[in-house]
Design an enzyme around this catalytic site. Structure first.
Site, PDB file in Angstrom:
ATOM      1  CE  LYS A 190     -11.892 -42.692 -67.756  1.00  0.00           C
ATOM      2  NZ  LYS A 190     -13.226 -43.279 -67.728  1.00  0.00           N
TER       3      LYS A 190
ATOM      4  CG  ASP B 136     -12.232 -46.355 -66.455  1.00  0.00           C
ATOM      5  OD1 ASP B 136     -13.315 -46.189 -67.035  1.00  0.00           O
ATOM      6  OD2 ASP B 136     -11.256 -46.869 -67.027  1.00  0.00           O
TER       7      ASP B 136
HETATM    8  P1  NDP Z   1     -12.787 -53.318 -63.929  1.00  0.00           P
HETATM    9  O1  NDP Z   1     -11.387 -53.025 -63.570  1.00  0.00           O
HETATM   10  O2  NDP Z   1     -13.772 -53.566 -62.851  1.00  0.00           O
HETATM   11  O3  NDP Z   1     -12.836 -54.577 -64.926  1.00  0.00           O
HETATM   12  C1  NDP Z   1     -12.141 -54.561 -66.132  1.00  0.00           C
HETATM   13  C2  NDP Z   1     -12.289 -55.918 -66.786  1.00  0.00           C
HETATM   14  O4  NDP Z   1     -11.787 -55.854 -68.107  1.00  0.00           O
HETATM   15  C3  NDP Z   1     -11.507 -57.006 -66.080  1.00  0.00           C
HETATM   16  O5  NDP Z   1     -12.163 -58.226 -66.246  1.00  0.00           O
HETATM   17  C4  NDP Z   1     -10.172 -56.960 -66.811  1.00  0.00           C
HETATM   18  O6  NDP Z   1      -9.438 -58.158 -66.758  1.00  0.00           O
HETATM   19  C5  NDP Z   1     -10.626 -56.694 -68.226  1.00  0.00           C
HETATM   20  N1  NDP Z   1      -9.562 -55.990 -68.939  1.00  0.00           N
HETATM   21  C6  NDP Z   1      -8.992 -54.797 -68.606  1.00  0.00           C
HETATM   22  N2  NDP Z   1      -8.030 -54.478 -69.465  1.00  0.00           N
HETATM   23  C7  NDP Z   1      -7.973 -55.496 -70.348  1.00  0.00           C
HETATM   24  C8  NDP Z   1      -7.186 -55.742 -71.474  1.00  0.00           C
HETATM   25  N3  NDP Z   1      -6.236 -54.874 -71.875  1.00  0.00           N
HETATM   26  N4  NDP Z   1      -7.436 -56.891 -72.172  1.00  0.00           N
HETATM   27  C9  NDP Z   1      -8.398 -57.758 -71.781  1.00  0.00           C
HETATM   28  N5  NDP Z   1      -9.174 -57.571 -70.699  1.00  0.00           N
HETATM   29  C10 NDP Z   1      -8.973 -56.464 -70.012  1.00  0.00           C
HETATM   30  O7  NDP Z   1     -13.249 -52.108 -64.876  1.00  0.00           O
HETATM   31  P2  NDP Z   1     -14.733 -51.642 -65.265  1.00  0.00           P
HETATM   32  O8  NDP Z   1     -15.640 -52.812 -65.317  1.00  0.00           O
HETATM   33  O9  NDP Z   1     -15.068 -50.489 -64.412  1.00  0.00           O
HETATM   34  O10 NDP Z   1     -14.489 -51.053 -66.732  1.00  0.00           O
HETATM   35  C11 NDP Z   1     -14.637 -51.834 -67.921  1.00  0.00           C
HETATM   36  C12 NDP Z   1     -14.850 -50.922 -69.107  1.00  0.00           C
HETATM   37  O11 NDP Z   1     -16.032 -50.130 -68.897  1.00  0.00           O
HETATM   38  C13 NDP Z   1     -13.736 -49.915 -69.394  1.00  0.00           C
HETATM   39  O12 NDP Z   1     -13.650 -49.696 -70.786  1.00  0.00           O
HETATM   40  C14 NDP Z   1     -14.245 -48.646 -68.732  1.00  0.00           C
HETATM   41  O13 NDP Z   1     -13.671 -47.478 -69.285  1.00  0.00           O
HETATM   42  C15 NDP Z   1     -15.722 -48.754 -69.064  1.00  0.00           C
HETATM   43  N6  NDP Z   1     -16.600 -47.948 -68.219  1.00  0.00           N
HETATM   44  C16 NDP Z   1     -16.630 -48.112 -66.864  1.00  0.00           C
HETATM   45  C17 NDP Z   1     -17.486 -47.350 -66.102  1.00  0.00           C
HETATM   46  C18 NDP Z   1     -17.650 -47.576 -64.633  1.00  0.00           C
HETATM   47  O14 NDP Z   1     -18.583 -47.001 -64.060  1.00  0.00           O
HETATM   48  N7  NDP Z   1     -16.855 -48.409 -63.993  1.00  0.00           N
HETATM   49  C19 NDP Z   1     -18.311 -46.285 -66.698  1.00  0.00           C
HETATM   50  C20 NDP Z   1     -18.280 -46.264 -68.153  1.00  0.00           C
HETATM   51  C21 NDP Z   1     -17.430 -47.051 -68.849  1.00  0.00           C
HETATM   52  P3  NDP Z   1      -8.139 -58.247 -65.826  1.00  0.00           P
HETATM   53  O15 NDP Z   1      -8.674 -58.378 -64.440  1.00  0.00           O
HETATM   54  O16 NDP Z   1      -7.421 -59.455 -66.308  1.00  0.00           O
HETATM   55  O17 NDP Z   1      -7.372 -56.981 -66.044  1.00  0.00           O
END
Ligand code: NDP
Length: 452
Positions: A131, A171
């Site tokens: 990671k 991510d």
């Molecule tokens: P994105 O950046 O596309 O979206 C993240 C979302 O979560 C946004 O809506 C963001 O809001 C919100 N968010 C992020 N940090 C915070 C926080 N501290 N508090 C509240 N809301 C928050 O990321 P992903 O959709 O790719 O990832 C989301 C989750 O899924 C993570 O935990 C990631 O590790 C996990 N994941 C992702 C994978 C992938 O293929 N993308 C694979 C496996 C797991 P804002 O815009 O306001 O920051």
């Protein structure tokens, strides 16, 4: 093993982990959750104990920390910190995403890398775990600033990665745009066109269904859990957090299977649309988030029947199924209590470690269906694995073929969790199932490869 012995062994093990990795609380939390399931299993299988497999797995094979200097649009110098944790390569090249978020630090990336090792093992594909990321915040930056940052990051990272060594992906904060800029710089510096990153654009080596894979996979996993109780998505109220990549495609698939998704969120708060977020509304959100890079509250200007709740998370809304898809520790003990009191009977984690230990204890105590992230969100990295295979063969599969493979992988991960996690009373403890199921393959490979 009685509870007292288990607690003693766990405390001894964790005391060493905490002393060696001071202040890294998310890493301690992730290791603790895994050690709780594994310590009794390891005691029953002394070969793992003698070889200190768990102790070795809690220590990264290599950690790279580097400076990322870049120029903003005003010509001012900015400095961020870059990381890559190469955690475990026993069953394949290091594989795992890059996260760009101001909260990123060593402990958070180590927790994610540690989880990634077991998750990648569960997919059945030959991928080790890694990671990386940076404390860079893409929010409010121009495309040119993001590009200059990604180029500076890759100028250093390129010497540590490669298609047979370490294959990063996206991510939080890293989507198609960022992968494109990093891939371009890698190709330029190394003079080679290879599958060194996944999540690439379709025209330059990406796989169909990769953007959809994590969200779809979390819903498929959920569907398998529901089936164990003779249930399905039809007519179920679904609460989802986040509004990024994972949340968007979880919404699409849950809706497609007949569920009604009523919430989405971002770091400012959540929206509640009691009528459900249908395909048209989701298209609006995708444009808002992926193109305009706006805030989720703008949904309520377009759809006034919905409400925006500032500074809160969606777990106070009545739902049958919760799909946390934002970030770590976003469901605490109180949120879990609210969910369960309101009738929620199933939690499938799209995000990594979104539930705190208190929340998890409550799910298990109340025997609800609970799919931890390392199993439920493994569809993303599994499809990255499929992207690597297509790159090696220099061909592309159709979306039907990739989605079919993704579905089969999620069904098999679920079966593996059932195999290792079914308790004497028939309750399926998916935490135990995923931890042991993921561990065995990596541990056996480590034993076979000797002390390296
Ligand atoms: P994105 O950046 O596309 O979206 C993240 C979302 O979560 C946004 O809506 C963001 O809001 C919100 N968010 C992020 N940090 C915070 C926080 N501290 N508090 C509240 N809301 C928050 O990321 P992903 O959709 O790719 O990832 C989301 C989750 O899924 C993570 O935990 C990631 O590790 C996990 N994941 C992702 C994978 C992938 O293929 N993308 C694979 C496996 C797991 P804002 O815009 O306001 O920051």
């Amino acid at each position: 093993m009685n509870n007292e012995t288990k607690k003693k062994l766990l405390d001894e093990f964790m005391a060493k982990v905490i002393a060696k990795n001071p202040g890294e609380k998310e890493f301690h939390q992730a290791v603790m959750e895994v050690a709780e399931s594994l310590i009794p299993f390891i005691e029953e299988n002394p070969k793992y104990k003698q070889a200190k497999i768990l102790e070795r797995m809690a220590e990264a094979e290599r950690t790279i920390i580097f400076r990322i200097p870049w120029l903003d649009d005003k010509g001012e110098i900015r400095i961020n910190r870059g990381f890559r944790i190469e955690m475990n390569s026993a069953i394949g090249p290091y594989k795992g995403g890059m996260r760009f978020h101001p909260t990123v630090n060593l402990g958070i990336l180590k927790f994610l890398a540690f989880e990634q090792v077991l998750k990648n093992s569960l997919t059945t594909l030959p991928m080790g775990g890694g990671k990386g990321g940076s404390d860079f915040d893409p929010k409010g930056k121009s495309d040119n600033e993001v590009m200059r940052f990604c180029q500076s990051l890759m100028t250093e990272l390129q010497r540590h990665i490669g298609p047979d060594t370490d294959v990063p992906a996206g991510d939080i904060g890293v989507g198609g745009r960022e992968i494109g800029f990093m891939f371009g710089q890698y190709k330029r510096l190394r003079n080679e066109f290879t599958g060194v990153l996944t999540g690439k654009g379709l025209e330059w080596g990406g796989s169909l269904i990769r953007p959809e894979a994590t969200g779809y996979g979390a819903v498929y996993f959920c569907e398998e859990m529901l089936k164990t109780r003779g249930l399905d998505f039809k007519g179920k109220i679904v609460a989802i957090s986040g509004s990024g990549n994972v949340a968007q495609y979880a919404t699409e698939k849950a809706t497609h299977l007949g569920g009604k998704v009523v919430t989405l969120s971002d770091s400012e708060g959540y929206i509640h649309d009691p009528k459900g977020i249908d395909a048209d509304k989701l298209a609006f959100i995708m444009h808002l988030k992926n193109v305009k890079r706006g805030r989720i509250k703008e949904y309520c200007e377009k759809y006034p029947q919905a409400t925006f709740v500032l500074g809160k998370r969606p777990w106070e809304i009545k739902c049958d199924i919760a799909l946390p898809c934002a970030t770590q520790n976003e469901i605490d003990g109180n949120d879990a209590k609210n969910l369960i009191n309101n009738g929620c009977f199933c939690v499938s984690e799209g995000a990594n470690m979104p539930s705190t230990p208190d929340a998890i204890n409550l799910y298990i105590e109340k025997k609800i269906l609970y799919g931890p992230g390392k199993a439920a969100n493994a569809g993303g990295v599994a499809t990255s694995g499929l992207e690597m295979s297509q790159n090696s063969m220099r061909l592309s599969w159709s979306s039907e073929e990739v989605e079919q493979r993704l579905h089969t992988i999620m069904v098999n991960i679920h079966k593996n969790c059932v195999k290792w996690g079914t308790e004497p009373d028939g309750f399926i403890n998916y935490v135990k199932g995923a931890n042991i199921g993921g561990f065995v393959k990596v541990a056996d490979a480590m034993l076979a490869q000797g002390l390296v």
